[in-house]
Design an enzyme around this catalytic site. Structure first.
Site, mmCIF file in Angstrom:
data_model
loop_
_atom_site.group_PDB
_atom_site.id
_atom_site.type_symbol
_atom_site.label_atom_id
_atom_site.label_comp_id
_atom_site.label_asym_id
_atom_site.label_seq_id
_atom_site.Cartn_x
_atom_site.Cartn_y
_atom_site.Cartn_z
ATOM 1 N N LYS A 133 -44.943 3.838 -30.825
ATOM 2 C CA LYS A 133 -44.506 3.320 -29.517
ATOM 3 C C LYS A 133 -44.186 1.916 -29.846
ATOM 4 O O LYS A 133 -44.780 1.398 -30.707
ATOM 5 C CB LYS A 133 -45.262 3.369 -28.393
ATOM 6 C CG LYS A 133 -46.466 2.928 -28.384
ATOM 7 C CD LYS A 133 -47.624 3.348 -27.293
ATOM 8 C CE LYS A 133 -48.814 2.589 -27.482
ATOM 9 N NZ LYS A 133 -49.762 3.199 -26.425
ATOM 10 N N ARG A 164 -54.623 6.139 -14.294
ATOM 11 C CA ARG A 164 -53.441 5.423 -14.591
ATOM 12 C C ARG A 164 -52.287 6.531 -14.585
ATOM 13 O O ARG A 164 -51.542 6.745 -13.536
ATOM 14 C CB ARG A 164 -53.406 4.810 -16.067
ATOM 15 C CG ARG A 164 -52.174 3.985 -16.299
ATOM 16 C CD ARG A 164 -52.530 3.360 -17.612
ATOM 17 N NE ARG A 164 -52.549 4.075 -18.677
ATOM 18 C CZ ARG A 164 -52.315 3.797 -20.068
ATOM 19 N NH1 ARG A 164 -52.153 2.429 -20.342
ATOM 20 N NH2 ARG A 164 -52.398 4.423 -21.064
ATOM 21 N N TYR A 192 -39.443 -30.512 -30.895
ATOM 22 C CA TYR A 192 -39.430 -30.802 -29.364
ATOM 23 C C TYR A 192 -40.549 -31.805 -28.833
ATOM 24 O O TYR A 192 -41.678 -31.507 -29.298
ATOM 25 C CB TYR A 192 -39.294 -29.506 -28.801
ATOM 26 C CG TYR A 192 -38.159 -28.880 -28.430
ATOM 27 C CD1 TYR A 192 -37.015 -29.482 -28.106
ATOM 28 C CD2 TYR A 192 -37.937 -27.563 -29.189
ATOM 29 C CE1 TYR A 192 -35.759 -28.714 -28.115
ATOM 30 C CE2 TYR A 192 -36.637 -27.143 -29.296
ATOM 31 C CZ TYR A 192 -35.511 -27.457 -28.710
ATOM 32 O OH TYR A 192 -34.398 -26.869 -28.793
#
Ligand SMILES: *Cc1c(COP(=O)(O)O)cnc(C)c1O
Length: 361
Positions: free
Chosen positions: A35, A133, A247
């Protein structure tokens, strides 16, 4: 490889060594969990590599992930983790994916769509042994199995998921006990699987679905990390006293430092604020200067290098340039850092130093 300024390298030999180590620990089958693009490592090349070596079953989380494997020629069983939503039933059937059922609504949708398409509805049943779940409650597993089978669905596997492996061993034992009672109630004839990476590594076990450990992202146990992120500088220069870098001007030069700009940033998956060092071409450790930006990172060097020099931004060693160190510095788990490695980086897959496949770029 020669054509890239930044890329990811995956060592298939290390991946295979991890698979064999896990296989030796399991009393049964090890299902590679692919996955989230194989936790950022690239699902299709890894599935093809493992399939070529005889692995016959994989797990993904979404229809699109399963479909990508099918379109890429993967023929083994592709188990869809999670809980099938009824509206996905037809796509799962069309792509030949094996869904996980934890509701009768989904089972009904799967049976109906299969009937309409002239296909056989096959599935694994998910049993909830304490994670709350997804899954049918473990006490009702037998009734759920009967109801699903009565709809005409062929249940091939039954599984549950550990909620606290590596965190609360007593509760792992509670879940294992419940799963064992489910097995006894449902009887033989089903493929039962419970363990994940930490469950298998810490307790052993029978059949396991393994992600993190396969990618070598569990320290210890002799597992090998398999991924490196490499980059060549796009600019190398010397700073003057008072020069501010990046930055916020967060780094201020004393003067005379050498700086290399690497073309990777947080959009490539470098966790902002958590990457302190990269490895230089000779293995030296170089400090990141100032803030990481979206596409670029600046690094301090003791002297100049040319634009062909290769820096190891993410190194397989679990030192200060490893993924585990990034996760720790970021205050998160290695899973999260791994899955954010960007798809925009091309990937090369090496087996004993020889290119086996490449993706992107
Ligand atoms: C992601 C997942 C796994 C793999 O877990 P790891 O800790 O990476 O081994 C196993 N089973 C299920 C149901 C999952 O969702």
């Amino acid at each position: 490889m020669e054509g890239w300024r930044a890329w990811i390298e995956v060592d298939l030999g290390a991946l295979w060594a991890n698979y064999l180590l896990l296989k030796a620990r399991a009393q049964g089958e090890v299902i590679p969990v692919l996955k989230a693009d194989a936790y950022g490592h690239g699902a299709l090349p890894i599935a093809r590599f493992l399939e070529e070596r005889g692995v016959g079953r994989f797990a993904v989380a979404t229809i699109a992930e399963g479909r990508a494997l099918r379109e890429g020629g993967v023929r083994g069983e592709v188990l869809l983790l999670g809980s099938l939503h009824p509206l996905e039933a037809e796509a799962a059937l069309r792509w030949g994916l094996t869904p996980t059922l934890s509701t009768l609504e989904a089972a009904r949708a799967l049976a109906e769509r299969a009937w309409a398409l002239g296909l056989t509805p096959r599935a694994h049943l998910k049993v909830d042994t304490g994670m709350n779940r997804v899954g049918f409650p473990w006490e009702e597993a037998l009734a759920a199995l009967r109801a699903v089978e009565a709809l005409g669905v062929r249940v091939e596997g039954v599984y549950s998921h550990l909620a606290t492996a590596g965190e609360d061993e007593a509760f792992v034992e509670v879940q294992r006990g419940r799963f064992q009672r489910v097995r006894e109630a449902l009887g033989p004839g089903y493929f039962y699987h419970l363990e994940n990476s930490y469950g298998l590594l810490l307790h052993g076990g029978e059949n396991a679905r393994v992600g993190l450990a396969l990618y070598g992202l569990v320290p210890g146990f002799g597992l090998r990390p398999v991924l490196r992120l490499l980059a060549r500088p796009t600019l190398v220069k010397r700073l003057k006293a008072g020069d501010r870098v990046g930055y916020g001007g967060a780094f201020v030069a004393q003067g005379g430092e050498w700086l290399a700009t690497l073309p990777v940033g947080y959009a490539d998956g470098l966790p902002r604020g958590a990457v302190a060092f990269v490895r230089g071409p000779g293995g030296e450790r170089f400090r990141v200067a100032g803030r990481i930006s979206m596409d670029q990172t600046t690094v301090l060097l003791p002297g100049p290098v040319d634009l062909w020099a290769v820096f190891e931004v993410l190194s397989p060693d679990f030192g200060p340039t490893g993924l585990l160190a990034w996760a720790e510095a970021r205050g998160t788990i290695p899973y999260e850092v791994a899955v954010h490695l960007s798809r925009r980086l091309p990937r090369v897959y090496l087996l004993e130093g020889v290119e086996w496949a490449r993706a992107g770029g």
